[in-house]
Design a protein around this motif. Structure first.
Motif, PDB file in Angstrom:
ATOM      1  N   PRO A  78       0.822  -1.226   0.000  1.00 58.51           N
ATOM      2  CA  PRO A  78       0.000   0.000   0.000  1.00 58.51           C
ATOM      3  C   PRO A  78       0.852   1.271   0.000  1.00 58.51           C
ATOM      4  CG  PRO A  78      -0.846  -1.579   1.592  1.00 58.51           C
ATOM      5  CD  PRO A  78       0.465  -2.124   1.117  1.00 58.51           C
ATOM      6  N   ARG A 100      -5.110   0.519  -6.827  1.00 55.23           N
ATOM      7  CA  ARG A 100      -5.467  -0.393  -5.745  1.00 55.23           C
ATOM      8  C   ARG A 100      -6.178  -1.634  -6.287  1.00 55.23           C
ATOM      9  NH1 ARG A 100      -7.650   2.900  -0.408  1.00 55.23           N
ATOM     10  NH2 ARG A 100      -5.653   3.868   0.149  1.00 55.23           N
ATOM     11  N   ASP A 109      -5.940  -3.403  -0.465  1.00 51.99           N
ATOM     12  CA  ASP A 109      -5.238  -2.127  -0.396  1.00 51.99           C
ATOM     13  C   ASP A 109      -3.869  -2.161  -1.082  1.00 51.99           C
ATOM     14  OD1 ASP A 109      -4.086  -3.815   1.476  1.00 51.99           O
ATOM     15  OD2 ASP A 109      -3.862  -2.260   3.020  1.00 51.99           O
ATOM     16  N   HIS A 110      -3.451  -3.336  -1.572  1.00 47.79           N
ATOM     17  CA  HIS A 110      -2.198  -3.428  -2.305  1.00 47.79           C
ATOM     18  C   HIS A 110      -2.382  -2.911  -3.728  1.00 47.79           C
ATOM     19  CE1 HIS A 110      -0.769  -5.510   1.144  1.00 47.79           C
ATOM     20  NE2 HIS A 110       0.324  -5.983   0.564  1.00 47.79           N
TER      21      HIS A 110
END
Length: 236
Positions: free
Chosen positions: A12, A78, A224-225
């Motif tokens: 993130p 995202r 969220d990566h």
């Protein structure tokens, strides 16, 4: 120098202005396999954004070609903003139309001979085997069909069209919709689809292993990566 879809996965990062520098750092350890990355505005347009995602969503990267044409695709961002399921559904639908259209057009003709059979006859002459394979009248019909075809790796798609039944051909397309040609994971491991390095693997065994790994990894990535699709220039 070859151009390949390369997916770069990152942990993130809240500020989108940091994305490009983070990609630079991620690809830097691979000067031989991925020695530069460039595109129409740094990114390419391989990925699909989720339906309803605003064009100016700060969690989505889009190259100028995407923004100008308003096509339903994106360049990354995202994981939660990307729609892998839609990509697979779209590619599978295109493959289904192609297989059914070609099967109908060649129904009155003898079955085409697989590429693997030609390779068995000419094991040391792959170019000759491919030439004789594509010279079959059933395959020359492909250029006349009004059916969607992949612009990338068209030879491999044609070989699969002859070798596989409808359902297997559709599933093959579904598995190839997302991963691209190279996958750089969050922990810095670079995975490469060997099919463009070893074109004599007509059974696509190496590609199948790569696709299984890449699809599983991408599906399990936390929301969220980050995932970016870049136009990587490789020496292969």
């Amino acid at each position: 120098m070859a151009s390949r879809h390369t997916l770069v996965c990152l942990p993130p990062l809240n500020d989108p202005h940091d994305w490009a520098d983070a990609i630079d750092q991620a690809v830097a350890p691979f000067p031989e396999d991925l020695y530069t990355w460039t595109a129409y505005g740094r990114y390419d347009a391989h990925l699909a954004a989720r339906t309803g995602t605003p064009p100016d969503d700060e969690h989505l990267a889009q190259c100028p070609r995407v923004r100008q044409s308003h096509i339903p695709s994106g360049s990354g961002g995202r994981r939660s903003s990307l729609d892998f399921a839609a990509m697979r559904t779209s590619r599978a639908a295109q493959a289904s139309v192609l297989h059914r259209t070609w099967s109908s057009a060649t129904a009155a003709m003898p079955p085409a001979t697989s590429l693997a059979s030609f390779v068995q006859h000419h094991p040391q002459e792959l170019a000759r085997a491919r030439g004789e394979f594509h010279a079959q009248p059933q395959l020359r019909l492909l250029t006349e069909l009004d059916a969607p075809r992949s612009r990338r790796r068209r030879d491999a798609e044609t070989a699969a069209l002859v070798a596989l039944d409808h359902d297997a051909f559709v599933e093959r397309a579904r598995q190839r919709a997302v991963p691209g040609d190279l996958l750089l994971t969050v922990d810095g491991a670079l995975h490469i689809d060997p099919s463009f390095i070893h074109p004599d693997d007509v059974d696509e065994t190496g590609a199948t292993r790569y696709l299984s790994l890449a699809n599983s990894y991408l599906d399990e990535l936390p929301p969220d990566h980050l995932v970016f699709s870049i136009d990587g220039r490789t020496a292969g």
